[in-house]
Design a protein around this motif. Structure first.
Motif, PDB file in Angstrom:
ATOM      1  N   VAL A  45       0.838  -1.201   0.000  1.00  0.00           N
ATOM      2  CA  VAL A  45       0.000   0.000   0.000  1.00  0.00           C
ATOM      3  C   VAL A  45       0.872   1.251   0.000  1.00  0.00           C
ATOM      4  CG1 VAL A  45      -1.879  -1.168   1.221  1.00  0.00           C
ATOM      5  CG2 VAL A  45      -0.173   0.102   2.527  1.00  0.00           C
ATOM      6  N   PRO A  46       0.391   2.310  -0.632  1.00  0.00           N
ATOM      7  CA  PRO A  46       1.125   3.577  -0.582  1.00  0.00           C
ATOM      8  C   PRO A  46       0.950   4.242   0.778  1.00  0.00           C
ATOM      9  CG  PRO A  46      -0.914   3.854  -1.807  1.00  0.00           C
ATOM     10  CD  PRO A  46      -0.811   2.396  -1.472  1.00  0.00           C
ATOM     11  N   VAL A  47       2.005   4.843   1.257  1.00  0.00           N
ATOM     12  CA  VAL A  47       1.994   5.598   2.515  1.00  0.00           C
ATOM     13  C   VAL A  47       2.344   7.045   2.188  1.00  0.00           C
ATOM     14  CG1 VAL A  47       2.985   5.824   4.825  1.00  0.00           C
ATOM     15  CG2 VAL A  47       2.746   3.560   3.784  1.00  0.00           C
ATOM     16  N   THR A  48       1.599   7.980   2.755  1.00  0.00           N
ATOM     17  CA  THR A  48       1.875   9.394   2.543  1.00  0.00           C
ATOM     18  C   THR A  48       1.786  10.143   3.859  1.00  0.00           C
ATOM     19  OG1 THR A  48       1.299  11.315   1.167  1.00  0.00           O
ATOM     20  CG2 THR A  48      -0.530  10.053   2.093  1.00  0.00           C
ATOM     21  N   ARG A  49       2.282  11.349   3.872  1.00  0.00           N
ATOM     22  CA  ARG A  49       2.168  12.202   5.059  1.00  0.00           C
ATOM     23  C   ARG A  49       0.831  12.936   5.018  1.00  0.00           C
ATOM     24  NH1 ARG A  49       6.431  16.430   6.029  1.00  0.00           N
ATOM     25  NH2 ARG A  49       5.511  17.223   4.097  1.00  0.00           N
ATOM     26  N   LEU A  50       0.221  13.105   6.171  1.00  0.00           N
ATOM     27  CA  LEU A  50      -0.996  13.921   6.229  1.00  0.00           C
ATOM     28  C   LEU A  50      -0.719  15.342   5.754  1.00  0.00           C
ATOM     29  CD1 LEU A  50      -2.606  12.666   9.548  1.00  0.00           C
ATOM     30  CD2 LEU A  50      -3.632  12.533   7.275  1.00  0.00           C
ATOM     31  N   ASP A  51       0.479  15.845   6.015  1.00  0.00           N
ATOM     32  CA  ASP A  51       0.839  17.188   5.551  1.00  0.00           C
ATOM     33  C   ASP A  51       0.799  17.291   4.025  1.00  0.00           C
ATOM     34  OD1 ASP A  51       1.148  18.441   7.987  1.00  0.00           O
ATOM     35  OD2 ASP A  51       3.308  18.109   8.108  1.00  0.00           O
ATOM     36  N   ASP A  52       1.039  16.180   3.333  1.00  0.00           N
ATOM     37  CA  ASP A  52       0.989  16.167   1.873  1.00  0.00           C
ATOM     38  C   ASP A  52      -0.404  15.839   1.356  1.00  0.00           C
ATOM     39  OD1 ASP A  52       3.731  16.702   1.736  1.00  0.00           O
ATOM     40  OD2 ASP A  52       4.234  14.557   1.817  1.00  0.00           O
ATOM     41  N   LEU A  53      -1.191  15.117   2.147  1.00  0.00           N
ATOM     42  CA  LEU A  53      -2.502  14.665   1.710  1.00  0.00           C
ATOM     43  C   LEU A  53      -3.548  15.774   1.770  1.00  0.00           C
ATOM     44  CD1 LEU A  53      -3.902  11.974   0.846  1.00  0.00           C
ATOM     45  CD2 LEU A  53      -4.581  11.707   3.243  1.00  0.00           C
ATOM     46  N   ILE A  54      -3.392  16.693   2.716  1.00  0.00           N
ATOM     47  CA  ILE A  54      -4.422  17.705   2.984  1.00  0.00           C
ATOM     48  C   ILE A  54      -3.866  19.090   2.700  1.00  0.00           C
ATOM     49  CG2 ILE A  54      -5.896  18.692   4.786  1.00  0.00           C
ATOM     50  CD1 ILE A  54      -5.789  15.852   6.071  1.00  0.00           C
ATOM     51  N   ASP A  55      -4.635  19.878   1.994  1.00  0.00           N
ATOM     52  CA  ASP A  55      -4.228  21.229   1.625  1.00  0.00           C
ATOM     53  C   ASP A  55      -3.868  22.043   2.873  1.00  0.00           C
ATOM     54  OD1 ASP A  55      -4.703  24.192   1.022  1.00  0.00           O
ATOM     55  OD2 ASP A  55      -4.819  23.304  -0.972  1.00  0.00           O
ATOM     56  N   ALA A  56      -2.728  22.721   2.805  1.00  0.00           N
ATOM     57  CA  ALA A  56      -2.238  23.475   3.959  1.00  0.00           C
ATOM     58  C   ALA A  56      -3.161  24.623   4.338  1.00  0.00           C
ATOM     59  CB  ALA A  56      -0.841  24.019   3.674  1.00  0.00           C
ATOM     60  N   GLY A  57      -4.048  25.027   3.437  1.00  0.00           N
ATOM     61  CA  GLY A  57      -4.956  26.118   3.737  1.00  0.00           C
ATOM     62  C   GLY A  57      -6.190  25.708   4.515  1.00  0.00           C
TER      63      GLY A  57
END
Length: 242
Positions: free
Chosen positions: A152-164
């Motif tokens: 499975v792919p793993v990502t950071r929440l900081d990358d998954l969700i728009d910083a705004g």
């Protein structure tokens, strides 16, 4: 999202006061599925507290498993706010996607990924040696196990969700991967100082997490407030002028 054919899954459907659910056969042995099929709400006190703390912001909630949290969380939000969720287990992701469709949850974003400290592709155990689905106990493991794991792919929440986005609540139940996920959400946490809710079976674990949060977001003043329904709750006291 797969086509939803209710005639194929009607015998696996459930309802409670928040909405409708489809429970795959492979997951009907789980505690969550049994509660839904009895018309009950999973972790109702945790959800009630989240409803009072979310304010005008978004909620991050994962893993979604079969989507039991999605209808209530969707109903708590003000117009324009969103639920951000994720689920790496392919079968659970399909079930949660069906819940979104059944309840027309237009303010829910569901991603087929795991979250962690950094981007990666890792083995995810979703089957037992017996061939029985692990359900909500599915988890990231160190090595591939033939017939029991999928990549499975793993990502950071900081990358998954728009910083705004304004995040008011960050809730995680991801079978021991909560701390790597929080590390991958450092930007979200430092910018927004959300209430943090993580599954932890022992109070000692929560005390350790409090110390780690103090290092991760030193200006927030996170304090462990106690446990309820196997969840630990952390409040950013600095955001409340304390």
């Amino acid at each position: 999202m797969k086509d939803l054919l209710l005639q194929d899954v009607a015998h696996d459907c459930a309802v409670n006061r928040f909405g409708f659910y489809c429970v795959p056969e492979a997951f009907q042995h789980t505690e969550v599925a049994k509660k839904l099929r009895r018309g009950e709400v999973n972790e109702p006190r945790t959800l009630e507290l989240i409803s009072r703390m979310v304010g005008e912001g978004d909620v991050i909630s994962g893993g979604s498993f079969i989507g039991d949290f999605l209808p209530p969380l969707s109903s708590f939000l003000v117009p324009g706010a969103r639920v951000h969720s994720f689920e790496p287990n392919p079968d659970a992701f399909d079930a949660a996607s069906q819940v979104i469709a059944l309840n027309a949850l237009l303010n829910v974003d569901l991603h087929p990924v795991a979250v962690g400290k950094e981007e990666a592709v890792l083995p995810f155990q979703n089957m037992r040696r017996s061939g029985k689905a692990m359900g909500g106990l599915s988890k990231i493991v160190e090595e591939h196990i033939e017939g029991q794991t999928v990549e499975v792919p793993v990502t950071r929440l900081d990358d998954l969700i728009d910083a705004g986005r304004k995040i008011s609540v960050l809730q995680l139940d991801i079978e021991g991967q909560e701390w790597p996920a929080l590390q991958g959400a450092q930007g979200i946490i430092t910018r927004n100082m959300p209430m943090i809710v993580v599954e932890s079976l022992e109070t000692t674990e929560a005390r350790v997490d409090e110390d780690k949060l103090a290092e991760l977001a030193p200006d927030a003043g996170y304090k462990f407030m106690g446990k309820m329904e196997r969840n630990s709750f952390f409040l950013p006291l600095a955001a409340r002028g304390l």
